[in-house]
Design an enzyme around this catalytic site. Structure first.
Site, PDB file in Angstrom:
ATOM      1  CD  GLU A 115       3.890   2.443   0.702  1.00 32.26           C
ATOM      2  OE1 GLU A 115       4.409   1.760  -0.184  1.00 32.26           O
ATOM      3  OE2 GLU A 115       2.922   3.186   0.498  1.00 32.26           O
ATOM      4  CG  HIS A 243       0.778  -5.898  -1.063  1.00 33.62           C
ATOM      5  ND1 HIS A 243       0.470  -5.895   0.280  1.00 33.62           N
ATOM      6  CD2 HIS A 243       1.104  -4.625  -1.378  1.00 33.62           C
ATOM      7  CE1 HIS A 243       0.595  -4.657   0.746  1.00 33.62           C
ATOM      8  NE2 HIS A 243       0.989  -3.864  -0.238  1.00 33.62           N
ATOM      9  NE  ARG A 291       5.026  -4.031  -1.062  1.00 31.97           N
ATOM     10  CZ  ARG A 291       4.491  -3.210  -1.909  1.00 31.97           C
ATOM     11  NH1 ARG A 291       4.410  -3.560  -3.179  1.00 31.97           N
ATOM     12  NH2 ARG A 291       4.048  -2.055  -1.526  1.00 31.97           N
ATOM     13  CG  HIS A 352       0.999  -5.912  -5.263  1.00 35.85           C
ATOM     14  ND1 HIS A 352      -0.226  -5.308  -5.181  1.00 35.85           N
ATOM     15  CD2 HIS A 352       1.931  -4.920  -5.117  1.00 35.85           C
ATOM     16  CE1 HIS A 352      -0.062  -4.003  -4.981  1.00 35.85           C
ATOM     17  NE2 HIS A 352       1.242  -3.736  -4.958  1.00 35.85           N
ATOM     18  NE  ARG A 387       6.434  -2.620  -7.283  1.00 33.58           N
ATOM     19  CZ  ARG A 387       5.466  -1.995  -6.628  1.00 33.58           C
ATOM     20  NH1 ARG A 387       5.512  -0.680  -6.457  1.00 33.58           N
ATOM     21  NH2 ARG A 387       4.447  -2.658  -6.148  1.00 33.58           N
TER      22      ARG A 387
END
Ligand code: FAD
Ligand code: SIN
Length: 537
Positions: A115, A243, A291, A352, A387
């Site tokens: 990811e 997100h 992200r 998110h 994060r």
């Protein structure tokens, strides 16, 4: 009711901790409270998986630590990052022993996904429904333990401290203590007190503060609001992670379906309405940049082109490959007329994850005695300003374990003598309140709050927007407190009150942070400050 270990929340953090204390202390009573059905948690919706260094030939703790630090944009607590990455592997092995199944290659090795922000393939997953599988395994293990009682549909209103015994508590009071909680039992509609030696808050996130979110309706930041009311410490609330790729479905509000980042890990490409693969304009890691960068890039493309979404292109995947890893996403897209082998998926960013929260130390202890916090409601220092994907389930298990270790040591030194015993805690006072006359007062305020947070405190912020948000929240706060004073408590009213508190904390922290770092981007301060600071309220 009196219990030894009280756990608020039945997601990965609460259940992991409960299992461990119950196993270690078979003579002690463990009570888990949850406000909805036992599995209705953010945990259940986790898709991509859990990050962990399981392939030491190609990966290493150092690489995972480095990726986490880079994503966190200078604000992670390095010691905590080391703890989570190194101890995480044992926690993953434990949940496998408890029955969680992660996908494997034919040779028996784990199938590892990738990811955004990860330099290696290290995400263990169960197809695209990893959280559901982990929640299932945990609840099954919980059901086998006779000293655990899990009570669903019990809404925790507040933690009990010396304030409820008649003492004046302020932010500067030292040694605030937690004696348990007041709960609204939704089966009886009665307010009960539950006295406990040790309480763990594992109440999850707060995505519902925004109009568009991947979080289910339970994610209203109750734990953070309770601790703030009790004068405990809250940290870094400005770091709300959006997100990049929630499914864009016009008219859907409340919970937006997620298209996991693992789809980009497997080769999915973001495109704008002109078909351009735009991520290369923004970051050399393209679609797999962290992200915050991808969400801001999408936000920018939507603004430049005046569109409400961009596209995720998976048309080059074979149907077999896609459905093997992402059967649930395939099914969901098909159900709304999108065949991913022919059509691109419309996606847009959605609130998110909350990186900040209740400030805890390396044992999960909050600033309030006998009160621990773990999981998304806690701010441990792992995530810093952003994060790293799939580090959240890992953090929840590591800190549930650390809190358990500390709590079992503590419990034997404790008695309720500080409060004069169980009976010293008074019953909840509901004098002078009446049943709500008009739900519209609650639902309209909720709409206003979500709208103002999305419009003024979203992915890109500035001072004027934050000021406006603050003013409007002040009014909503005043009206909601007035309503709360005279109305019998209900989950809807309490959640509204909690979310307004959380929204206020997000705005306050955002105002204090006069720089742009990680998830917090303020056009009036577009650069990172030299000074590294956590905002603690
Ligand atoms: P939760 O699982 O949210 O549980 C919170 C619990 O607290 C619930 O039982 C709730 O009922 C209870 N509760 C809250 N308030 C009260 C109250 N007042 N009274 C009583 N009970 C209360 N992370 C990853 O690492 N990997 C992923 O792949 C991933 N994918 C995700 C996908 C989605 C769609 C979402 C929403 C999140 C994802 N995350 C992922 C984040 C991760 O799932 C969460 O951060 C994590 O599951 C939080 O676990 P938790 O135990 O802290 O809280
Ligand atoms: C996802 O599957 O994209 C979500 C992963 C995460 O939030 O960590």
């Amino acid at each position: 009711m009196k219990t030894d270990f009280l756990v608020i929340g039945s997601g990965i953090a609460g259940l992991t901790y409960a299992l461990k204390v119950a196993e270690d202390c078979p003579d002690k009573k463990v009570t888990i409270l949850t406000k909805a059905q036992s599995d209705e948690t953010n945990t259940k919706y986790a898709q991509g998986g859990i990050a962990g260094v399981m392939d030491s030939d190609n990966d290493s703790f150092e690489k995972h630590i480095e990726d986490t630090l880079i994503a966190g944009d200078g604000l992670c607590n390095k010691e905590v990052v080391e703890i989570v990455v190194r101890e995480g592997v044992d926690r993953i092995k434990e949940i496998i022993e408890w029955g969680a199944r992660f996908d494997k290659e034919p040779d028996g090795d784990f199938k590892l996904g990738k990811e955004g922000g990860h330099s290696e393939f290290r995400i263990l997953h169960h197809k695209d429904v990893t959280g559901k599988e982990m929640e299932r395994a945990l609840l099954t293990a919980i059901a086998k333990r006779s000293n655990i009682e899990l009570i669903s549909h019990c809404f925790v209103l507040d933690i009990i401290t010396q304030h409820h015994l008649g003492y004046l508590i302020t932010k500067s009071t030292l040694d605030i203590e937690c004696y348990g909680v007041y709960v609204l039992n939704l089966s009886t509609n009665k307010i009960e007190k539950i006295v406990a030696d040790i309480t763990l808050l594992a109440t999850g996130g707060n995505g519902q503060v925004y109009r568009t979110t991947t979080n289910p309706s339970i994610a209203t930041g109750d734990g953070v609001a309770m601790v703030y009311r009790a004068k405990g410490r809250i940290e870094n609330m400005e770091f709300i992670q959006f997100h990049p790729t929630a499914l864009y479905e016009p008219g859907v509000r409340g919970q937006n379906f997620l298209i996991t980042e693992a789809v980009r890990g497997d080769g999915g490409i973001l495109r704008n309405h002109a078909g351009e693969a735009f991520m290369e304009k923004y970051d050399e890691r393209k679609d797999l940049a962290p992200r915050d960068i991808v969400a801001r890039a999408i936000d920018n493309e939507m603004k430049i082109n005046g569109t409400e979404h961009v596209y995720l292109d998976c048309r080059h995947f074979s149907k077999e490959k896609f459905t093997e890893h992402f059967p649930n996403i395939y099914k969901k897209c098909l159900s709304i007329g999108i065949d991913i082998t022919k059509d691109m998926i419309p996606v847009s960013p959605a609130a998110h994850y909350s990186c900040g929260g209740i400030k805890t130390d390396e044992h999960g202890r909050t600033s309030i005695k006998n009160l621990y916090a773990a999981g998304e409601c806690a701010s441990t220092g792992l995530h810093g300003a952003n994060r790293l994907a799939s580090n959240s389930l890992l953090e929840a298990m590591v800190f549930a374990h650390r809190a358990y270790k500390d709590a079992v040591k503590e419990i034997n030194h404790l008695s309720l003598s500080h409060s004069g015993g169980e009976n010293a805690v008074p019953d909840w006072k509901a004098d002078g309140t009446n049943a709500p006359k008009e739900m519209i007062l609650i639902t309209q305020s909720l709409k206003e709050m979500k709208l103002l947070m999305s419009d003024y405190v979203g992915i890109v912020r500035n001072n004027e927007r934050l000021k406006r948000a603050n003013r409007r929240l002040d009014l909503l706060h005043e009206e909601t407190e007035a309503l709360y004073e005279k109305t019998a408590v209900s989950p809807q009213l309490c959640e509204l009150r909690n979310m307004i508190t959380v929204a206020y904390l997000i705005v306050k922290c955002a105002e204090f942070r006069q720089e742009s770092r990680g998830l917090h981007y303020n056009t009036d301060y577009p650069f990172k400050s030299e000074k590294i600071q956590n905002i603690v309220l």
